[in-house]
Design a protein around this motif. Structure first.
Motif, short mmCIF file in Angstrom:
data_model
loop_
_atom_site.label_atom_id
_atom_site.label_comp_id
_atom_site.label_asym_id
_atom_site.label_seq_id
_atom_site.Cartn_x
_atom_site.Cartn_y
_atom_site.Cartn_z
N ALA A 1 -3.84 -3.28 -2.46
CA ALA A 1 -2.71 -4.02 -1.90
C ALA A 1 -3.17 -5.33 -1.26
O ALA A 1 -2.58 -6.39 -1.48
CB ALA A 1 -1.97 -3.16 -0.88
N ILE B 1 -3.50 0.17 -11.00
CA ILE B 1 -2.70 1.27 -10.44
C ILE B 1 -2.87 2.52 -11.29
O ILE B 1 -3.07 3.61 -10.76
CB ILE B 1 -1.21 0.85 -10.37
CG1 ILE B 1 -1.02 -0.23 -9.31
CG2 ILE B 1 -0.33 2.07 -10.04
CD1 ILE B 1 0.37 -0.87 -9.32
N SER C 1 -8.07 3.34 -1.81
CA SER C 1 -7.86 2.45 -2.95
C SER C 1 -6.54 1.71 -2.84
O SER C 1 -6.44 0.54 -3.21
CB SER C 1 -7.89 3.26 -4.25
OG SER C 1 -9.16 3.83 -4.46
N ALA C 2 -5.52 2.38 -2.32
CA ALA C 2 -4.20 1.76 -2.17
C ALA C 2 -4.28 0.57 -1.22
O ALA C 2 -3.75 -0.52 -1.51
CB ALA C 2 -3.19 2.78 -1.65
N VAL D 1 -1.76 6.70 -5.76
CA VAL D 1 -3.03 5.99 -5.68
C VAL D 1 -3.67 6.42 -4.36
O VAL D 1 -3.00 6.45 -3.33
CB VAL D 1 -2.83 4.46 -5.70
CG1 VAL D 1 -4.17 3.75 -5.51
CG2 VAL D 1 -2.19 4.04 -7.02
N LEU E 1 1.92 1.88 -3.49
CA LEU E 1 0.81 2.44 -4.25
C LEU E 1 0.57 3.91 -3.89
O LEU E 1 0.32 4.74 -4.77
CB LEU E 1 -0.46 1.63 -4.00
CG LEU E 1 -0.42 0.18 -4.52
CD1 LEU E 1 -1.63 -0.60 -4.01
CD2 LEU E 1 -0.36 0.14 -6.03
N SER E 2 0.65 4.22 -2.61
CA SER E 2 0.47 5.60 -2.17
C SER E 2 1.56 6.51 -2.73
O SER E 2 1.32 7.66 -3.08
CB SER E 2 0.46 5.69 -0.64
OG SER E 2 -0.66 5.00 -0.11
N ALA F 1 0.83 -1.20 0.00
CA ALA F 1 0.00 0.00 0.00
C ALA F 1 0.87 1.26 0.00
O ALA F 1 0.51 2.27 -0.61
CB ALA F 1 -0.93 0.00 1.21
#
Length: 208
Positions: free
Chosen positions: A164, A203, A159-160, A155, A150-151, A147
């Motif tokens: 994840a 993503i 959602s992240a 993202v 992704l952050s 996560a």
């Protein structure tokens, strides 16, 4: 001298665990006796009991190795992506590379996955929750680290975390399926590449 003795003890313990893993793979956890493990490790039964009291303790050691590996990866990934910013494309590259790396490690030990699965199932059936709790915690840590990647790629937070967690669960399922049901290792390769394509697409679509 003391350090050398400790190193020898660690090596011997690892030798016994590796032998146990091999025997579990051949005979199954329930059918394996301490004598079988000793024979495979080339040690006397008395030596076995210097390191482990029961067969179940070896199962614990095997799971600790798995949990430790996941935690280590999660910690390294989390540290390297804390307070970091990158493009969604870079985040996708980092995460799919991690997925491929984990799958590659799993591929080398695919035949042992059913062993871990059977040990876990037996411990769960007996009502033991501590081991499964620690394993679940390792997966939580991995999802948290993913996560962060992704952050870093912008993202959005919710959602992240969701993506994840889903990605970790999907990878776990892909590896289990390859180990329990598939034949050639190429099945795992194909499934992992499809998973990576799905992740990369989500993503890019989840950028805030």
């Amino acid at each position: 001298m003391r350090k050398r003795e400790e190193e020898r003890a660690t090596d011997r313990r690892s030798q016994i665990v590796a032998a146990a893993f091999s025997v579990f793979g051949e005979k199954g956890f329930s059918a394996t006796r301490v004598e079988d493990i000793c024979r495979a490790a080339g040690i006397a039964k008395g030596t076995f009991y210097l390191y482990f009291r029961t067969r179940e303790e070896i199962a614990e050691a095997i799971f600790e190795q798995v949990i430790s590996r996941y935690r280590g990866r999660a910690e390294r990934l989390a540290v390297s992506n804390t307070n970091r910013s990158c493009s969604p494309q870079k985040a996708a590259e980092l995460l799919t590379a991690e997925v491929r790396s984990l799958a590659s490690e799993a591929r080398a030990g695919l035949r042992f996955v059913p062993v871990l699965f059977s040990i876990l199932a037996e411990r769960m059936t007996s009502g033991e929750s501590e081991l499964t709790g620690r394993l679940g915690g390792a997966f939580d840590g991995l999802a948290s680290a993913w996560a962060k990647v992704l952050s870093a790629g912008n993202v959005s937070g919710a959602s992240a975390g969701q993506l994840a967690r889903t990605a970790v669960s999907m990878l776990d399922g892909v590896i289990l399926h390859a180990a329990l049901f598939s034949g050639p290792n190429t099945d795992l390769d194909v499934a992992v590449e499809r998973l990576c394509a799905i992740l990369a697409s989500h993503i890019r679509g989840g950028v805030s």
